[in-house]
Design a protein around this motif. Structure first.
Motif, short mmCIF file in Angstrom:
data_model
loop_
_atom_site.label_atom_id
_atom_site.label_comp_id
_atom_site.label_asym_id
_atom_site.label_seq_id
_atom_site.Cartn_x
_atom_site.Cartn_y
_atom_site.Cartn_z
N ASP A 46 -60.25 -59.19 81.89
CA ASP A 46 -59.51 -58.09 82.52
C ASP A 46 -60.44 -57.21 83.35
OD1 ASP A 46 -57.15 -58.95 81.41
OD2 ASP A 46 -57.23 -57.59 79.70
N LYS A 195 -53.20 -51.16 83.39
CA LYS A 195 -52.21 -52.20 83.68
C LYS A 195 -52.67 -53.56 83.15
CE LYS A 195 -49.67 -54.34 87.48
NZ LYS A 195 -49.50 -54.40 88.96
N GLN A 198 -52.54 -53.61 79.26
CA GLN A 198 -51.16 -53.64 78.76
C GLN A 198 -50.54 -55.02 78.91
OE1 GLN A 198 -49.12 -50.45 80.79
NE2 GLN A 198 -49.78 -48.90 79.31
N GLU A 199 -50.88 -55.72 79.96
CA GLU A 199 -50.36 -57.08 80.14
C GLU A 199 -50.86 -58.02 79.05
OE1 GLU A 199 -51.47 -58.22 84.06
OE2 GLU A 199 -49.87 -57.06 85.04
N ASP A 200 -52.02 -57.71 78.48
CA ASP A 200 -52.57 -58.52 77.39
C ASP A 200 -52.33 -57.87 76.03
OD1 ASP A 200 -53.62 -60.71 78.83
OD2 ASP A 200 -55.27 -59.46 79.52
#
Length: 523
Positions: A46, A195, A198-200
């Motif tokens: 990330d 962002k 949060q996606e992970d």
């Protein structure tokens, strides 16, 4: 089961349990390491993506400005070159760029060069003495412009992708001299990192910073702390050679707790099942030891019962043989005497059998005990008559100190008399010398206490704890100097508890015992 097999079985069970716990702990530890590695891999991915995004967006922003120029300005290199001023610094060999003859800041490139988005120009170094030289458009040679990548882009007629690559290379070469805080803001970094995390599904508070060769820059969040071991990092803003002096660093305050929480359900289940296995093992081990002790007690019980029956049977046989004797059979007095002995020994065997059956019925709750209002002192006096002849025969005594004023209890006459008889008989049996027995009563609140004290051999502390257990007798091997089968006091406890009472014992080796029964009074 032999002792050796029993010990081997316990050893194997213990070894199996320890092995299971060890394997479980090893598996959990390995899973934690794997989860930690996965977390680190995800976070570094990330952070790297965010760093690459920031780098791409910076180039794209200026390239889009360049593309937005009209065709005439894009092709007019004179418009660009007239605004350029070069300065060569021998000590750093850095090319410094002036705008309108005013130095904005050493070793950085202005953020809006020439107001046309062309701060990506690849200006060549001019090697010479430390000086400032001003070059205008009419002083620049064709060679100067041919070495200018932007001019090459304008003249090459290359496809847009190729133009972008040339633009990107030129832009990176110049931007590496721009202070980092002019290239990116904290809010941009925070938004992109939030962002990505949060996606992970990484919902953790984080801090970040950009470092220049292990030195802190102005771009960092307030709570950031540098830790080489726990920081996650990725290179950011590479130059034209894909090398970078800057690194984006991120750290978390509760990452260990987060990693642990992701495995919490598995750890709790493992812990729960381990506890269940340990409890089961403990229960199985307890039952094995208990069954072994019960086996030993039953063996002693059988030996004692055999001895108890052996004596009366032998006495009966002798009496019958004597009666058969022609000389004895004509002597009525001796016949009556021998018949009395047969009857007494028969009663004795019958009493032993009754004790066993009585305990069996108590265990199955099949013994019907009806209760009525009785005077406890009367029960005591009746019980004493059953054993006083034996006591007198052994030159002993039974003294009574019946001091209780209230004596009415709700009890079963037969069973409670047997309780007192058993306790008195126990006191007689465990008095090696002449029995010296004292019986006390007293009122304590709404209860009456009955104490039977002897001055016999007493019991060890271990025996005191187990004396009311069924079949239990203090282990003496196959020595039968004290007759019994470990049922009398078990019977006492069950009957007393059935009368809502309590029985206890205090004893010390060679100092005798005191048995105490507490019963509720009735008005």
């Amino acid at each position: 089961m032999s002792k050796r097999i029993f010990v081997l079985l316990i050893l194997l069970m213990t070894l199996s349990l320890v092995g299971i716990i060890f394997v479980q702990a090893y598996y959990i530890n390995g899973s934690l390491k794997t989860e930690k590695a996965r977390f680190r891999f995800t976070v570094i991915g990330d952070v790297t993506n965010v760093a690459n995004t920031l780098s791409r967006e910076e180039v794209a922003k200026y390239y889009n400005e360049y593309q937005s120029l009209d065709k005439e300005k894009k092709s007019d290199s004179a418009t660009v070159s007239q605004l350029l001023i070069y300065q060569q610094n021998n000590s750093t060999k850095e090319t410094l760029i002036y705008k309108s003859s005013i130095l904005e800041e050493n070793y950085k490139l202005t953020s809006t060069l020439f107001d046309i988005g062309l701060d990506s120009l690849d200006i060549k170094n001019i090697i010479g003495t430390s000086s400032t030289e001003i070059y205008r458009n009419d002083d620049l040679t064709d060679k100067d412009f041919k070495e200018n990548p932007i001019k090459s882009i304008m003249e090459s007629g290359a496809m847009p992708d190729a133009q972008f690559l040339l633009f990107e290379k030129s832009f990176k070469a110049l931007q590496k001299s721009t202070p980092i805080h002019k290239r990116v803001s904290e809010n941009e970094i925070r938004d992109l990192l939030t962002k990505a995390f949060q996606e992970d599904s990484i919902n953790l508070d984080f801090e970040f910073a950009i470092y220049d060769r292990d030195l802190a820059t102005k771009v960092q969040s307030d709570g950031f702390e540098y830790d080489k071991e726990s920081n996650f990092s990725a290179g950011i803003f590479p130059d034209e050679g894909d090398k970078t002096r800057y690194r984006l660093l991120v750290n978390f305050k509760n990452d260990k707790k987060f990693i642990l929480s992701s495995m919490l359900r598995m750890i709790l289940l493992s812990f729960l099942f381990t506890i269940i296995i340990m409890i089961t093992y403990g229960g199985a081990l307890y039952q094995l030891i208990k069954q072994r002790k019960i086996s030993e007690i039953k063996t002693d019980f059988i030996n004692n019962m055999t001895h108890e029956f052996k004596t009366p049977i032998a006495t009966i046989n002798l009496a019958l043989d004597a009666i058969r004797n022609p000389k004895i059979i004509e002597d009525k007095e001796k016949v009556v005497r021998y018949l009395g002995m047969i009857k007494e020994e028969n009663k004795r065997m019958h009493a032993q059998v009754e004790n066993v059956l009585r305990i069996s019925k108590l265990e199955k709750n099949e013994l019907n005990i009806s209760k009525e209002r009785l005077n406890l002192h009367d029960l005591i006096e009746d019980a004493i008559t059953h054993v006083e002849l034996i006591v007198e025969d052994r030159k002993g005594y039974i003294k009574t100190f019946l001091n209780a004023e209230k004596t009415s209890v709700l009890a079963n006459e037969s069973h409670f008399t047997n309780v007192i008889v058993n306790m008195l008989d126990n006191a007689v049996k465990y008095s090696p010398e002449a029995p010296e027995i004292e019986v006390y009563t007293e009122n304590v609140g709404t209860n009456i206490l009955l104490k039977i004290k002897d001055h016999g051999s007493g019991m060890s502390k271990a025996a005191v704890k187990r004396v009311f257990e069924k079949f239990y007798r203090e282990h003496t091997g196959n020595i039968h100097n004290v007759k019994g089968h470990g049922l009398g006091l078990a019977y006492v406890k069950r009957i007393v508890e059935d009368h809502q009472g309590h029985v206890s014992v205090e004893s010390e080796k060679e100092k005798g015992s005191i048995f105490t029964i507490k019963l509720p009074l009735i008005s």
